[in-house]
Write a protein that holds these residues in place. Structure first.
Motif, PDB file in Angstrom:
ATOM      1  N   HIS A  23      28.056  45.222  37.796  1.00 23.98           N
ATOM      2  CA  HIS A  23      29.364  45.510  38.400  1.00 23.98           C
ATOM      3  C   HIS A  23      29.293  45.554  39.929  1.00 23.98           C
ATOM      4  O   HIS A  23      30.259  45.202  40.589  1.00 23.98           O
ATOM      5  CB  HIS A  23      29.983  46.776  37.798  1.00 23.98           C
ATOM      6  N   ASN A  24      28.153  45.977  40.480  1.00 28.14           N
ATOM      7  CA  ASN A  24      27.982  45.866  41.938  1.00 28.14           C
ATOM      8  C   ASN A  24      28.110  44.402  42.354  1.00 28.14           C
ATOM      9  O   ASN A  24      28.804  44.086  43.322  1.00 28.14           O
ATOM     10  CB  ASN A  24      26.596  46.379  42.360  1.00 28.14           C
ATOM     11  N   ASP A  25      27.430  43.536  41.625  1.00 33.21           N
ATOM     12  CA  ASP A  25      27.476  42.102  41.928  1.00 33.21           C
ATOM     13  C   ASP A  25      28.883  41.541  41.742  1.00 33.21           C
ATOM     14  O   ASP A  25      29.369  40.765  42.570  1.00 33.21           O
ATOM     15  CB  ASP A  25      26.487  41.330  41.046  1.00 33.21           C
ATOM     16  N   ALA A  26      29.542  41.941  40.657  1.00 33.46           N
ATOM     17  CA  ALA A  26      30.894  41.434  40.371  1.00 33.46           C
ATOM     18  C   ALA A  26      31.890  41.895  41.436  1.00 33.46           C
ATOM     19  O   ALA A  26      32.726  41.107  41.887  1.00 33.46           O
ATOM     20  CB  ALA A  26      31.349  41.882  38.989  1.00 33.46           C
ATOM     21  N   VAL A  27      31.802  43.149  41.831  1.00 35.56           N
ATOM     22  CA  VAL A  27      32.704  43.663  42.863  1.00 35.56           C
ATOM     23  C   VAL A  27      32.507  42.876  44.167  1.00 35.56           C
ATOM     24  O   VAL A  27      33.477  42.468  44.809  1.00 35.56           O
ATOM     25  CB  VAL A  27      32.516  45.189  43.069  1.00 35.56           C
ATOM     26  N   ASP A  44      44.644  35.408  44.351  1.00 34.13           N
ATOM     27  CA  ASP A  44      45.447  36.403  43.628  1.00 34.13           C
ATOM     28  C   ASP A  44      44.736  36.902  42.380  1.00 34.13           C
ATOM     29  O   ASP A  44      44.791  38.092  42.059  1.00 34.13           O
ATOM     30  CB  ASP A  44      46.811  35.818  43.251  1.00 34.13           C
ATOM     31  N   PHE A  45      44.064  36.006  41.658  1.00 30.34           N
ATOM     32  CA  PHE A  45      43.301  36.419  40.471  1.00 30.34           C
ATOM     33  C   PHE A  45      42.219  37.412  40.870  1.00 30.34           C
ATOM     34  O   PHE A  45      42.030  38.446  40.220  1.00 30.34           O
ATOM     35  CB  PHE A  45      42.678  35.203  39.768  1.00 30.34           C
ATOM     36  N   ALA A  46      41.492  37.114  41.940  1.00 28.77           N
ATOM     37  CA  ALA A  46      40.424  38.007  42.394  1.00 28.77           C
ATOM     38  C   ALA A  46      40.992  39.361  42.810  1.00 28.77           C
ATOM     39  O   ALA A  46      40.450  40.413  42.449  1.00 28.77           O
ATOM     40  CB  ALA A  46      39.656  37.364  43.554  1.00 28.77           C
ATOM     41  N   LYS A  47      42.103  39.349  43.540  1.00 28.61           N
ATOM     42  CA  LYS A  47      42.732  40.603  43.974  1.00 28.61           C
ATOM     43  C   LYS A  47      43.225  41.420  42.790  1.00 28.61           C
ATOM     44  O   LYS A  47      43.106  42.649  42.787  1.00 28.61           O
ATOM     45  CB  LYS A  47      43.909  40.313  44.906  1.00 28.61           C
ATOM     46  N   LYS A  48      43.773  40.743  41.793  1.00 35.00           N
ATOM     47  CA  LYS A  48      44.311  41.437  40.612  1.00 35.00           C
ATOM     48  C   LYS A  48      43.187  42.052  39.767  1.00 35.00           C
ATOM     49  O   LYS A  48      43.342  43.145  39.221  1.00 35.00           O
ATOM     50  CB  LYS A  48      45.112  40.439  39.766  1.00 35.00           C
ATOM     51  N   THR A  49      42.041  41.375  39.685  1.00 35.82           N
ATOM     52  CA  THR A  49      40.937  41.818  38.833  1.00 35.82           C
ATOM     53  C   THR A  49      40.048  42.849  39.519  1.00 35.82           C
ATOM     54  O   THR A  49      39.436  43.686  38.850  1.00 35.82           O
ATOM     55  CB  THR A  49      40.101  40.591  38.410  1.00 35.82           C
ATOM     56  N   LEU A 109      31.344  39.796  44.491  1.00 41.45           N
ATOM     57  CA  LEU A 109      31.842  38.438  44.258  1.00 41.45           C
ATOM     58  C   LEU A 109      33.365  38.385  44.352  1.00 41.45           C
ATOM     59  O   LEU A 109      33.934  37.524  45.018  1.00 41.45           O
ATOM     60  CB  LEU A 109      31.376  37.962  42.868  1.00 41.45           C
ATOM     61  N   PHE A 110      34.037  39.347  43.713  1.00 43.04           N
ATOM     62  CA  PHE A 110      35.498  39.346  43.691  1.00 43.04           C
ATOM     63  C   PHE A 110      36.086  39.769  45.041  1.00 43.04           C
ATOM     64  O   PHE A 110      37.144  39.275  45.424  1.00 43.04           O
ATOM     65  CB  PHE A 110      36.022  40.230  42.554  1.00 43.04           C
ATOM     66  N   ARG A 111      35.426  40.666  45.757  1.00 44.50           N
ATOM     67  CA  ARG A 111      35.906  41.030  47.098  1.00 44.50           C
ATOM     68  C   ARG A 111      35.884  39.823  48.029  1.00 44.50           C
ATOM     69  O   ARG A 111      36.826  39.596  48.786  1.00 44.50           O
ATOM     70  CB  ARG A 111      35.036  42.146  47.697  1.00 44.50           C
ATOM     71  N   ASN A 150      33.269  29.680  38.375  1.00 44.71           N
ATOM     72  CA  ASN A 150      32.098  29.474  37.517  1.00 44.71           C
ATOM     73  C   ASN A 150      31.217  30.724  37.468  1.00 44.71           C
ATOM     74  O   ASN A 150      30.791  31.150  36.391  1.00 44.71           O
ATOM     75  CB  ASN A 150      31.286  28.268  37.993  1.00 44.71           C
ATOM     76  N   LYS A 151      30.963  31.313  38.628  1.00 46.94           N
ATOM     77  CA  LYS A 151      30.140  32.530  38.675  1.00 46.94           C
ATOM     78  C   LYS A 151      30.838  33.691  37.962  1.00 46.94           C
ATOM     79  O   LYS A 151      30.197  34.469  37.248  1.00 46.94           O
ATOM     80  CB  LYS A 151      29.834  32.915  40.122  1.00 46.94           C
ATOM     81  N   ALA A 152      32.134  33.806  38.152  1.00 48.82           N
ATOM     82  CA  ALA A 152      32.894  34.875  37.487  1.00 48.82           C
ATOM     83  C   ALA A 152      32.863  34.698  35.970  1.00 48.82           C
ATOM     84  O   ALA A 152      32.716  35.680  35.233  1.00 48.82           O
ATOM     85  CB  ALA A 152      34.336  34.891  37.999  1.00 48.82           C
ATOM     86  N   ALA A 153      32.965  33.460  35.501  1.00 44.18           N
ATOM     87  CA  ALA A 153      32.926  33.196  34.061  1.00 44.18           C
ATOM     88  C   ALA A 153      31.563  33.561  33.483  1.00 44.18           C
ATOM     89  O   ALA A 153      31.475  34.195  32.425  1.00 44.18           O
ATOM     90  CB  ALA A 153      33.248  31.730  33.781  1.00 44.18           C
ATOM     91  N   GLN A 154      30.500  33.181  34.171  1.00 46.29           N
ATOM     92  CA  GLN A 154      29.153  33.484  33.689  1.00 46.29           C
ATOM     93  C   GLN A 154      28.884  34.986  33.691  1.00 46.29           C
ATOM     94  O   GLN A 154      28.336  35.530  32.731  1.00 46.29           O
ATOM     95  CB  GLN A 154      28.106  32.774  34.543  1.00 46.29           C
ATOM     96  N   ALA A 155      29.286  35.653  34.759  1.00 49.59           N
ATOM     97  CA  ALA A 155      29.071  37.105  34.850  1.00 49.59           C
ATOM     98  C   ALA A 155      29.880  37.834  33.783  1.00 49.59           C
ATOM     99  O   ALA A 155      29.375  38.760  33.133  1.00 49.59           O
ATOM    100  CB  ALA A 155      29.448  37.601  36.246  1.00 49.59           C
ATOM    101  N   GLY A 156      31.115  37.427  33.600  1.00 47.26           N
ATOM    102  CA  GLY A 156      31.951  38.055  32.580  1.00 47.26           C
ATOM    103  C   GLY A 156      31.394  37.852  31.189  1.00 47.26           C
ATOM    104  O   GLY A 156      31.389  38.780  30.360  1.00 47.26           O
TER     105      GLY A 156
END
Length: 179
Positions: A133-137, A154-159, A139-141, A43-49
């Motif tokens: 992008h600081n926030d996104a990195v 895997d999605f997080a690692k790939k992105t 979140l994904f890390r 949900n957070k990734a969708a909103q940030a994107g």
């Protein structure tokens, strides 16, 4: 079970129960529900994107810097592709994603939309380029290491490498437009 005329409706009730059990087995086999923390990440990734997509659409028309326009074009391409991947993943996990940025990000988008010229370029570079992008990195890390569902991990690692590249490019862009 043979039909028993003395118990009308029993056969139909048994058939409905069996059908319900079959449907339950089939639907739970189609997807495995994502753990709550993984759904929160999606949900957070969708909103940030979506915020980055919306801000980059603004940048296509409002930016005066060629660097900002090129960066925005790359953001649109990359974040739209990631959004499609995320939608497929969320659908497979039974997660309904938000279609809009968070309320806080919507306010930032409104403020950004009110700017023109060099002020827009600087704010876009700082807020969307570097800060988002600081926030996104981050979140994904976290999801790349902590997600419980392997598909989400895997999605997080790939992105993540793409987001890290965006952050590096954003820092260069911010440095250029702040001169």
């Amino acid at each position: 079970m043979p039909f028993d005329a003395r118990q009308p409706g029993r056969h139909a009730r048994d058939a409905r129960s069996a059908l319900a059990a079959i449907l339950l087995c089939l639907t739970t086999g189609l997807y495995a529900a994502a753990p709550a923390g993984d759904a929160d990440f999606m949900n957070k990734a969708a909103q940030a994107g979506q915020m980055e997509i919306d801000a980059s659409k603004l940048a296509e028309t409002k930016a005066t810097s060629g660097t900002v326009k090129r960066f925005a074009g790359q953001m649109l391409q990359d974040h739209r592709a990631a959004a499609e991947d995320l939608k497929r993943l969320a659908s497979a996990k039974g997660v309904q994603l938000p279609a809009t940025p968070s309320p806080a990000d919507q306010k930032k988008l409104e403020a950004l939309g009110a700017l023109q010229g060099a002020s827009f370029d600087k704010q876009y570079a700082d807020e969307v380029g570097v800060k988002a992008h600081n926030d996104a990195v981050a979140l994904f890390r976290k999801a790349a290491s902590d997600a419980r569902d392997s598909d989400v991990r895997d999605f997080a690692k790939k992105t993540l490498p793409t987001l890290e590249h965006h952050l590096e490019s954003a820092r260069k862009m911010a440095s250029e437009v702040s001169r």
